[in-house]
Enzyme design. Structure first.
Site, PDB file in Angstrom:
ATOM      1  N   TYR A  12       0.931  -1.103   0.079  1.00  0.00           N
ATOM      2  CA  TYR A  12       0.153   0.116  -0.146  1.00  0.00           C
ATOM      3  C   TYR A  12       0.853   1.146  -0.030  1.00  0.00           C
ATOM      4  O   TYR A  12       1.846   1.526   0.692  1.00  0.00           O
ATOM      5  CB  TYR A  12      -0.720   0.175   1.322  1.00  0.00           C
ATOM      6  CG  TYR A  12      -1.651  -1.078   1.161  1.00  0.00           C
ATOM      7  CD1 TYR A  12      -0.999  -2.223   1.983  1.00  0.00           C
ATOM      8  CD2 TYR A  12      -3.113  -0.923   1.333  1.00  0.00           C
ATOM      9  CE1 TYR A  12      -1.772  -3.502   2.261  1.00  0.00           C
ATOM     10  CE2 TYR A  12      -3.740  -2.235   1.719  1.00  0.00           C
ATOM     11  CZ  TYR A  12      -3.257  -3.492   2.149  1.00  0.00           C
ATOM     12  OH  TYR A  12      -3.969  -4.523   2.357  1.00  0.00           O
TER      13      TYR A  12
ATOM     14  N   HIS B  48      -7.694  -0.931  -0.383  1.00  0.00           N
ATOM     15  CA  HIS B  48      -7.030  -2.077  -1.267  1.00  0.00           C
ATOM     16  C   HIS B  48      -5.692  -1.788  -1.546  1.00  0.00           C
ATOM     17  O   HIS B  48      -5.186  -0.613  -1.935  1.00  0.00           O
ATOM     18  CB  HIS B  48      -7.878  -2.605  -2.473  1.00  0.00           C
ATOM     19  CG  HIS B  48      -9.205  -3.087  -2.303  1.00  0.00           C
ATOM     20  ND1 HIS B  48      -9.521  -4.453  -1.633  1.00  0.00           N
ATOM     21  CD2 HIS B  48     -10.360  -2.764  -2.488  1.00  0.00           C
ATOM     22  CE1 HIS B  48     -10.602  -4.813  -1.565  1.00  0.00           C
ATOM     23  NE2 HIS B  48     -11.137  -3.685  -2.097  1.00  0.00           N
TER      24      HIS B  48
ATOM     25  N   LYS C 209      -4.949  -5.326  -9.275  1.00  0.00           N
ATOM     26  CA  LYS C 209      -3.439  -4.613  -8.782  1.00  0.00           C
ATOM     27  C   LYS C 209      -2.538  -4.692  -9.935  1.00  0.00           C
ATOM     28  O   LYS C 209      -2.421  -5.405 -10.840  1.00  0.00           O
ATOM     29  CB  LYS C 209      -3.036  -5.652  -7.666  1.00  0.00           C
ATOM     30  CG  LYS C 209      -4.260  -5.633  -6.367  1.00  0.00           C
ATOM     31  CD  LYS C 209      -3.627  -6.439  -5.236  1.00  0.00           C
ATOM     32  CE  LYS C 209      -4.842  -6.735  -4.330  1.00  0.00           C
ATOM     33  NZ  LYS C 209      -5.463  -5.534  -3.677  1.00  0.00           N
TER      34      LYS C 209
END
Lengths: 315, 315
Positions: free
Chosen positions: A251, A261, A292
């Site tokens: 992150y 997320h 991602k």
């Protein structure tokens, strides 16, 4: 270029002769394959890109490809392409070198990977700057932790809350009364002087000793730790990526209600010198499915970490 | 059971004494971890299952778990559970043995995998019977093929159409005038006497020689071929799973307009003796994302293949 000759021959636009004998496509393919290493793969990719409406030329890797509608001579090429077979492991230093070449030429870098049935997948390969917004660890943090088998437990209620709430270290259990740290987290906090870890006999483990203990349980531990440390030092939140089959999910800031997320999956290429393309394909596919970005980490001998983002592209 | 004792201690429902000394949770965890191998992992899983409202007991693997609302003594347990650490490679013969135990006991088999941060993922492990509806290869098929570098090309227009349309062998190129066969497909057709493969000098390659050539390009080739052959012999369509990061994608029948997607991904566990749980996690996650069933193939010394389906479950 023989790939171009084969392409035109297949379409009946030229005839080819070798020593006076006219070659049909079958003869041509046999001779070209015996003359040029990787001809078969290069020919498949050449045809596939032409069929998609692009012009291409031999280039510094395998090919350079022009934007749709632009012919060589009329403008600049846009991509440089390396042709790879799914089955051949690649040296993990190659993407880094190719990225430098692409950057110097101001082109985008693509890998065309041919699978065993001749299908081609295109990947874009880029250098990735990883950077997050977390503050550095405070110097006021000091706690003791117990080493259990695969985890370290912190009991100090003030410190455990701070570590978990400000930097998302560890995992709170027992209604917040205990913090479980993973081995990479523990090593990081030991190295920063934030915790002391005690073994079952109450002895403090040095960083070196702790790394030995962790490496006995997880053979790859030290290189994983180098990446963990590098990303944490860059202000990122780094948690396990086990559920996504990668080493880490990462992150850029502390997750909140609005940004929950992780943005990246980061995977250490595990073999020392080579990467296998099915492993890369699987990781990129999975990351794509969960929205991602897939980043591969390569650690060199001086322990510097390079991040390479690989993503699916449609040509 | 010490896991139960720890659970009750954590909730303040019992007090524990060791040699007259009352143990707090910290002391209890240290002592239990030094007494029982894997205690830490077992305790995490025990708590997690209790917290989800199930009763459990020590069992033939690690635990047996009762259906929600059923207490031990009141009814039969439903699951047997093995506790695993993400980091420990497992012997690939273990799932097969556990499946036998579960079958004899008429229980469902679950693996509880604890990641480095203490999160737990539950997988159901089942034996899978693989069976498809394709007819066996006809004996009337006989063609020659050219070995290029990584593929075999069939030029006979009648045979190539039959192979492709009836069994989905290979990939048609050049508007159907050429059929590219992968190495596993070629080996299968050689073994069935359906094709002869010629090298660059026009010599016919025996099956043994062909396998040598293929194995030089792909070290794992022979074991992959055993699985390919077994699934094809069972009447299934078997194509590469490269885009899904697995060895094969598998169909029970020839894809049609109505049934187009493969039902299974089949992956050979690549190391000879051990499987790594992150590899399994990744494959299961990916298969789940594309709505396919993930099946792992294990080849034993007699070249028999066992298929183990592993799927995510929510307890």
């Amino acid at each position: 270029m023989l790939e171009e000759a084969g392409y035109l021959l297949e379409r009946g636009r030229i005839a080819l002769y070798d020593g006076g004998e006219e070659l049909n496509l079958r003869e041509f393919l046999k001779r070209a394959s015996s003359l040029i290493p990787n001809f078969e793969l290069r020919f498949l990719v050449y045809k596939n890109i032409r069929d998609r409406g692009y012009q291409l030329k031999a280039g510094i890797l395998d090919f350079r490809v022009y934007p749709r509608g632009i012919k060589p001579g009329e403008g600049e090429s846009k991509y440089i392409i390396r042709v790879l077979s799914e089955r051949e492991p690649i040296d993990i230093t190659i993407p880094g070198k190719d990225i430098l070449i692409a950057r110097n030429l101001k082109k985008r870098l693509l890998y065309a990977v041919v699978d065993e049935e001749g299908d081609i997948t295109y990947y874009e390969v880029k250098q990735k700057e990883m950077r997050g917004s977390l503050p550095p660890l405070g110097t006021d943090i000091s706690a003791k932790g117990d080493l259990l088998e695969e985890r370290v437990i912190i009991w100090d209620p003030f410190i455990l809350n701070k570590l978990n709430k400000s930097w998302w270290f560890g995992r709170l259990t027992d209604e917040g009364r205990r913090l479980q740290l993973s081995f990479v987290e523990s090593a990081y906090l030991i190295e920063h002087g934030s915790i002391e870890v005690l073994d079952g006999d109450g002895n403090v483990l040095s960083l070196e000793r702790f790394i030995e203990v962790a490496s006995a349980i997880e053979s790859n531990f030290y290189r994983k730790y180098i990446i963990y440390r590098d990303l944490r030092d860059k202000g990122m939140v780094v948690k396990t990526g086990f559920k996504f089959g990668s080493h880490f999910r990462v992150y850029e800031e502390m997750p909140s209600e609005s940004v929950f997320h992780s943005r990246y999956l980061v995977h250490l290429l595990t073999d020392d010198h080579t990467a296998r393309l099915p492993e890369i394909s699987r990781a990129v596919r999975l990351a794509h499915g969960v929205k991602k970005e897939m980043v591969f980490a390569v650690v060199d001998e001086s322990e510097a970490v390079q991040y390479v983002e690989i993503s699916w592209v449609r040509l």
